[in-house]
Enzyme design. Structure first.
Site, PDB file in Angstrom:
ATOM      1  N   ARG A 104      23.295  26.518  47.052  1.00 55.34           N
ATOM      2  CA  ARG A 104      22.852  26.376  48.447  1.00 55.34           C
ATOM      3  C   ARG A 104      23.635  27.377  49.260  1.00 55.34           C
ATOM      4  NH1 ARG A 104      21.745  21.064  52.107  1.00 55.34           N
ATOM      5  NH2 ARG A 104      19.935  21.128  50.745  1.00 55.34           N
ATOM      6  N   HIS A 131      13.185  26.485  50.775  1.00 55.22           N
ATOM      7  CA  HIS A 131      13.750  25.263  50.202  1.00 55.22           C
ATOM      8  C   HIS A 131      12.752  24.722  49.158  1.00 55.22           C
ATOM      9  CE1 HIS A 131      16.267  21.889  49.776  1.00 55.22           C
ATOM     10  NE2 HIS A 131      16.093  21.273  50.920  1.00 55.22           N
ATOM     11  N   GLN A 134      12.636  20.982  47.813  1.00 54.03           N
ATOM     12  CA  GLN A 134      12.162  20.028  48.820  1.00 54.03           C
ATOM     13  C   GLN A 134      10.631  19.980  48.843  1.00 54.03           C
ATOM     14  OE1 GLN A 134      14.063  18.022  51.084  1.00 54.03           O
ATOM     15  NE2 GLN A 134      12.051  17.085  51.196  1.00 54.03           N
ATOM     16  N   ASP A 226      10.592  18.994  60.623  1.00 49.11           N
ATOM     17  CA  ASP A 226      11.967  19.248  60.190  1.00 49.11           C
ATOM     18  C   ASP A 226      12.797  19.440  61.463  1.00 49.11           C
ATOM     19  OD1 ASP A 226      14.247  19.927  58.741  1.00 49.11           O
ATOM     20  OD2 ASP A 226      13.608  21.994  58.341  1.00 49.11           O
ATOM     21  N   CYS A 266      11.827  16.098  55.845  1.00 52.11           N
ATOM     22  CA  CYS A 266      12.692  16.345  54.675  1.00 52.11           C
ATOM     23  C   CYS A 266      14.057  15.678  54.825  1.00 52.11           C
ATOM     24  CB  CYS A 266      12.841  17.842  54.447  1.00 52.11           C
ATOM     25  SG  CYS A 266      13.526  18.713  55.864  1.00 52.11           S
ATOM     26  N   ARG A 294      12.921  13.690  45.267  1.00 55.15           N
ATOM     27  CA  ARG A 294      13.796  14.834  44.960  1.00 55.15           C
ATOM     28  C   ARG A 294      14.395  14.630  43.567  1.00 55.15           C
ATOM     29  NH1 ARG A 294      15.907  17.947  49.065  1.00 55.15           N
ATOM     30  NH2 ARG A 294      16.560  19.186  47.263  1.00 55.15           N
TER      31      ARG A 294
HETATM   32  N1   CP Z   1      16.478  17.531  52.520  1.00 56.51           N
HETATM   33  C1   CP Z   1      17.635  18.013  52.050  1.00 56.51           C
HETATM   34  O1   CP Z   1      17.684  19.048  51.377  1.00 56.51           O
HETATM   35  O2   CP Z   1      18.713  17.246  52.341  1.00 56.51           O
HETATM   36  P1   CP Z   1      20.237  17.623  52.127  1.00 56.51           P
HETATM   37  O3   CP Z   1      20.582  18.698  53.096  1.00 56.51           O
HETATM   38  O4   CP Z   1      20.963  16.345  52.390  1.00 56.51           O
HETATM   39  O5   CP Z   1      20.423  18.085  50.706  1.00 56.51           O
HETATM   40  N1  NVA Z   2      15.806  23.353  57.926  1.00 62.36           N
HETATM   41  C1  NVA Z   2      16.901  22.479  57.564  1.00 62.36           C
HETATM   42  C2  NVA Z   2      16.607  21.771  56.290  1.00 62.36           C
HETATM   43  C3  NVA Z   2      17.651  20.801  55.837  1.00 62.36           C
HETATM   44  C4  NVA Z   2      17.317  20.146  54.541  1.00 62.36           C
HETATM   45  C5  NVA Z   2      18.174  23.293  57.447  1.00 62.36           C
HETATM   46  O1  NVA Z   2      18.137  24.368  56.852  1.00 62.36           O
HETATM   47  O2  NVA Z   2      19.210  22.850  57.955  1.00 62.36           O
END
Ligand code: CP
Ligand code: NVA
Length: 310
Positions: A104, A131, A134, A226, A266, A294
């Site tokens: 990440r 993502h 997701q 989101d 999400c 997930r």
């Molecule tokens: N939706 C999602 O990816 O959540 P986290 O940021 O908690 O991993």
């Molecule tokens: N768009 C959000 C998604 C989190 C799962 C972010 O990147 O923070």
């Protein structure tokens, strides 16, 4: 055999996504019946996360445990990368210990560099660009909920961000019916829409973009949103709160959707910003199914990517 990375949904074909989702639904049922086996016994997955995470991190950890393998968290701030060791050397070394790695990070280019310099599969656990885990899980949730994907009208209301990009690309690959409503100045990247259009083979139209939440929502079966301020954009928060006013999913907007429409997010969510609490916690909400899926979707992905013969 060539290693399989998942840097974006575009690493998969339409048939690949459909069969992954079918495998995940099977594995979910097997798990509920106490069956499932240990296909990844002895395998070790690394988790290298430069941003916070609840769902992605824990679901990959639990998934590896359920598959008989191990997941180890590698905090980026505690490895030599922080002291100047190169990404190339780090990727090469970690490839000698691990069987796969979930990353990440911020830049998609960084993920691509990890994929180039690793000899193990690299899975995108969220970047500023997209993502994929997701959206694959969300499409699984829609298939479970409606029993099909064809003809399901999806409305995405909110920011043209990483989650929106994965939606657009997946809609292009699978021929999904997707309309996005985003405020002016917060559109998804034009090249993402272009790529989705060039891949689109569905019966209807490729993903459509507008600036009016009511237009996108009218007649929709799925209403998705989101956060307005993604991780790394905290300094823009005040301006975004202003720009996104009117793009909230609330009971009025939901009333424009089809009867039986579902609401998806999400997570993490900000009740009172992109969505009201009554809708997020109401009967149309699928948020916990999404979060649970997930786990199942990523288990199917891990079996495919970490043991290619399976
Ligand atoms: N939706 C999602 O990816 O959540 P986290 O940021 O908690 O991993
Ligand atoms: N768009 C959000 C998604 C989190 C799962 C972010 O990147 O923070």
């Amino acid at each position: 055999m060539k290693k399989k990375d998942l840097l974006s949904v575009t690493d998969l074909s339409g048939a690949g996504i459909r069969s992954l989702i079918s495998a995940a639904i099977r594995m979910k049922k097997d798990h509920a019946r106490g069956r499932g086996g240990r296909p990844l016994r002895g395998k070790v997955l690394g988790l290298l996360f430069s941003k916070p995470s609840t769902r992605t991190r824990v679901s990959f950890q639990v998934g590896m445990a359920q598959l008989g393998g191990t997941a180890i968290v590698i905090p980026p701030s505690e490895i030599q990368l922080q002291r100047g060791e190169t990404l190339e050397d780090t990727a090469g070394v970690l490839s000698r210990y691990l069987d796969g790695i979930v990353i990440r990070t911020f830049e998609q280019k960084e993920l691509e560099a990890w994929a180039r310099h690793s000899t193990i599969p690299v899975i995108n656990g969220l970047s500023d660009f997209c993502h994929p885990c997701q959206i694959l899980s969300d499409i699984m949730t829609i298939r479970e909920s409606f029993g099909r994907l064809k003809g399901v009208k999806i409305a995405y209301v909110g920011d043209g961000n990483n989650v929106a990009h994965s939606w657009i690309l997946a809609a292009g690959i699978l021929g999904l019916d997707l309309t996005l409503a985003v405020p002016k100045g917060y559109e998804p990247l034009p090249e993402v829409l272009g790529e989705a259009r060039s891949r689109f083979r569905g019966a209807g139209d490729p993903p459509r973009l507008c600036h009016d939440p009511d237009t996108a929502t009218a007649g929709a079966d799925v209403l998705y949103t989101d956060v307005w301020t993604s991780m790394g954009q905290e300094k823009e928060r005040r301006g975004r709160l202003r720009a996104f006013r009117g793009f909230q999913i609330n009971s009025r907007l939901l009333s424009l959707a089809n009867p039986g429409a579902v609401v998806m997010h999400c997570l993490p969510a900000h009740r009172g910003e992109e969505i009201t609490a009554d809708v997020l916690d109401g009967p149309a909400s699928l948020i916990l199914d999404q979060a649970e899926n997930r786990l199942h979707l990523q288990k199917a992905l891990l079996v495919r990517h970490l043991s290619p013969k399976k």
